[in-house]
Scaffold this motif. Structure first.
Motif, short mmCIF file in Angstrom:
data_model
loop_
_atom_site.label_atom_id
_atom_site.label_comp_id
_atom_site.label_asym_id
_atom_site.label_seq_id
_atom_site.Cartn_x
_atom_site.Cartn_y
_atom_site.Cartn_z
N HIS A 44 0.85 -1.20 0.00
CA HIS A 44 0.00 0.00 0.00
C HIS A 44 0.88 1.25 0.00
N GLN A 65 -0.63 -1.29 -4.50
CA GLN A 65 -1.86 -0.50 -4.50
C GLN A 65 -1.46 0.95 -4.25
N ALA A 92 -0.75 3.97 5.19
CA ALA A 92 0.10 3.48 4.10
C ALA A 92 1.34 2.79 4.64
#
Length: 320
Positions: A44, A65, A92
């Protein structure tokens, strides 16, 4: 008056920084450190600008992602993160930002986040001697307009992905090489188009000074009515000097930017008209922000190609 304005702005920024620090502290204390990532789950990554997120999504493929905080029409020079942004950044596994003081209002946030995760200003990895500076010594942060420099920055991003997910390192490297080959083809295309514009007409006039690297790479004289930051003010003398330049080179068009108020450019067009030169609006360029996601201009390659085609059409008089 200017001193009072500066003091008010400093107080506002201090308040913003303190508020965001409290939010970050709350997130960190309530959620604690992130659990180890499942190898089957994508990494992420949150970025500030789309000029980072879209290329990184190409390099990362389905193993990453990527989210971008700033969308179309957003000015990163003035951007202030919201509490929702802070939560995204805090959740994140990695944060990538442009750096070189582009995201000036987020520096304290990056410093705080960097205590617990990789937070990297990819533009800051470019050697200083390769960067442009204004007359006051401030570094020009718009490095994505030099394709070769942006490859260096994206190289740094790719290395961070490899560190975070070593098992995917070969996959990231293969994607990076394929993407860089596309960038090299784009650079050649841009060089050919700009060379097709008569040298005396190769003058790019825009709302603020975002295209210096573009001009250096592609041999185009660039004039920005504002300075490197959109916080800089445009004075009457700036407009008059620009009008004189238009008259000197008989430049046929000037350009607006998708994330900047067009008022100063319109003032230049009117000033030229009053002196007998009909200057058209050559079109809208993408500078600090890209186009909408899902459109060609929402990709780095498409945004850059749009700018090249728009400039070529307006200044060459040939159309595409």
């Amino acid at each position: 008056m200017k001193k009072k304005h500066t003091q008010k702005r400093k107080v506002a920024l201090l308040g913003l920084t303190l508020g965001l620090s409290l939010i970050l502290s709350a997130c960190s204390s309530s959620e604690g450190k992130s659990e180890a990532r499942d190898p089957g789950q994508p990494l992420h990554v949150v970025t500030t600008i789309a000029q980072i997120s879209e290329p990184v999504s190409k390099i990362g493929g389905d193993r990453v992602q990527v989210e971008s905080l700033m969308g179309p029409g957003v000015d990163p020079h003035l951007y202030k993160p919201t509490p929702g942004d802070i939560k995204k950044l805090d959740s994140a596994e990695m944060v990538l930002y442009s750096g070189l003081h582009l995201e000036a209002n987020m520096i304290k946030v990056f410093e705080q986040l960097g205590k617990n995760k990789p937070v990297v200003g990819i533009g800051d990895t470019i050697p200083e001697e390769q960067l442009l500076k204004d007359t006051g010594g401030a570094i020009d942060p718009h490095v994505w307009f030099d394709i070769d420099l942006w490859k260096q920055a994206l190289e740094a991003a790719a290395e961070e992905l490899k560190k975070a997910s070593p098992a995917d390192a070969e996959y990231f490297e293969a994607n990076k090489k394929a993407y860089f080959a596309e960038l090299d083809r784009l650079k050649q295309e841009a060089e050919d188009k700009m060379a097709d514009i008569p040298e005396e007409k190769r003058v790019l006039i825009t709302a603020h000074d975002a295209f210096g690297y573009f001009g250096r790479l592609l041999d185009v004289k660039v004039v920005g009515l504002q300075g490197l930051s959109t916080e800089d003010e445009v004075g009457l003398s700036d407009i008059e000097r620009t009008v004189d330049l238009l008259l000197e080179h008989n430049v046929p068009a000037v350009f607006v930017e998708s994330s900047i108020n067009p008022a100063s450019v319109n003032a230049v067009i009117e000033g030229a008209r009053q002196k007998g030169l009909q200057v058209s609006l050559g079109g809208e360029l993408f500078s600090d922000a890209m186009g909408a996601a899902g459109t060609e201009e929402g990709t780095y390659l498409g945004m850059y190609r749009h700018n090249v085609d728009t400039i070529h059409k307006a200044l060459s008089g040939k159309g595409d």
